[in-house]
Design a protein around this motif. Structure first.
Motif, mmCIF file in Angstrom:
data_model
loop_
_atom_site.group_PDB
_atom_site.id
_atom_site.type_symbol
_atom_site.label_atom_id
_atom_site.label_comp_id
_atom_site.label_asym_id
_atom_site.label_seq_id
_atom_site.Cartn_x
_atom_site.Cartn_y
_atom_site.Cartn_z
ATOM 1 N N LYS A 69 0.825 -1.203 0.000
ATOM 2 C CA LYS A 69 0.000 0.000 0.000
ATOM 3 C C LYS A 69 0.864 1.261 0.000
ATOM 4 O O LYS A 69 1.979 1.266 0.551
ATOM 5 C CB LYS A 69 -0.910 0.024 1.225
ATOM 6 C CG LYS A 69 -1.978 -1.048 1.197
ATOM 7 C CD LYS A 69 -2.875 -0.934 2.404
ATOM 8 C CE LYS A 69 -3.967 -1.994 2.340
ATOM 9 N NZ LYS A 69 -4.891 -1.894 3.459
ATOM 10 N N THR A 70 0.305 2.326 -0.567
ATOM 11 C CA THR A 70 0.969 3.625 -0.576
ATOM 12 C C THR A 70 1.296 4.035 0.855
ATOM 13 O O THR A 70 0.449 3.946 1.743
ATOM 14 C CB THR A 70 0.062 4.686 -1.245
ATOM 15 O OG1 THR A 70 -0.204 4.258 -2.585
ATOM 16 C CG2 THR A 70 0.717 6.055 -1.271
ATOM 17 N N THR A 83 3.860 2.566 2.575
ATOM 18 C CA THR A 83 4.721 1.521 3.142
ATOM 19 C C THR A 83 6.175 1.951 2.969
ATOM 20 O O THR A 83 6.562 2.469 1.920
ATOM 21 C CB THR A 83 4.485 0.176 2.424
ATOM 22 O OG1 THR A 83 3.126 -0.216 2.632
ATOM 23 C CG2 THR A 83 5.404 -0.912 2.939
ATOM 24 N N GLU A 98 0.085 3.088 -6.287
ATOM 25 C CA GLU A 98 -0.278 1.718 -6.646
ATOM 26 C C GLU A 98 -1.138 1.768 -7.895
ATOM 27 O O GLU A 98 -1.795 2.756 -8.160
ATOM 28 C CB GLU A 98 -1.112 1.066 -5.539
ATOM 29 C CG GLU A 98 -0.558 1.167 -4.151
ATOM 30 C CD GLU A 98 -1.643 0.899 -3.115
ATOM 31 O OE1 GLU A 98 -2.242 -0.186 -3.142
ATOM 32 O OE2 GLU A 98 -1.882 1.803 -2.294
ATOM 33 N N THR A 117 3.522 -1.365 -8.433
ATOM 34 C CA THR A 117 3.751 -0.581 -7.234
ATOM 35 C C THR A 117 4.838 0.425 -7.564
ATOM 36 O O THR A 117 5.929 0.043 -8.002
ATOM 37 C CB THR A 117 4.198 -1.479 -6.059
ATOM 38 O OG1 THR A 117 3.184 -2.462 -5.817
ATOM 39 C CG2 THR A 117 4.420 -0.680 -4.791
#
Length: 191
Positions: free
Chosen positions: A25-26, A28, A53, A58
């Motif tokens: 996820k954005t 991380t 994402e 990614t």
């Protein structure tokens, strides 16, 4: 149409085998300590952060710090293309210098080769799973992938260890007696 879906199903399942290694996820983040032997750049720290994402990709911002000054910032993309998990740098909107990191569904000992342009030859090998100890902890079943890249000069070897749900935990590369590596110090999944 039904036949096409049936034929595509194994490929979709194969690609899904790579999901735990690159879909994050954005927000991380990963922080790595730098370990160097011999000559090499004066790097002290590496940080990766998911900046976006998309379907099957990614986007990651990489920041590498030297002893002094501002970090070197690069845009990276982790994506599935032509049956491989690819890591690639994004410059001026174009993908450059791809590494066919992992062939989902491959087994220990499987190899794959690719060329980029006329000069860059590379070979990847799945070395199976291993226990890897880094400052962030111990990862019992890290996938060990090794690459040999030849581009005019001496061959460069790169070893990357991926842990499911965490992604890269250790990366070591070099040629001859000179090497540089990154060991995961901290992993922060986005909420």
């Amino acid at each position: 149409m039904r036949l096409a879906l049936l034929l595509a199903a194994p490929l979709l399942l194969q690609d899904a085998a790579a999901d735990p290694y690159y879909k994050f996820k954005t927000g991380t983040t990963w922080t790595f300590d730098v370990v160097a032997k011999g000559k090499g750049p004066d790097l002290k720290k590496l940080e990766l952060k998911v900046s976006g994402e998309g379907t099957g990709r990614t986007d990651v911002e990489s920041r590498a710090w030297r002893s002094e000054g501002e970090p070197r910032v690069q845009s990276l993309r982790w994506t599935i293309k032509e049956g491989f998990l690819i890591w690639v740098e994004v410059r001026d909107g174009a993908e450059k210098d791809p590494i066919q990191l992992y062939k989902p569904g491959s087994k220990k000992g499987d190899t794959w080769e690719w060329m980029e342009g006329e000069k860059r030859k590379a070979k990847g090998t799945n070395l199976g799973t291993e226990e890897v100890k880094v400052p962030a902890g111990t990862y019992k079943d890290a996938l060990h992938l090794q690459f040999e890249i030849q581009e005019g000069g001496p061959k460069v070897t790169l070893d990357i260890y991926l842990a499911a749900g965490v992604g890269p935990v250790k990366m070591v590369g070099g040629s001859g007696t000179d090497s540089m590596g990154y060991e995961l110090k901290e992993f922060k999944p986005a909420k």
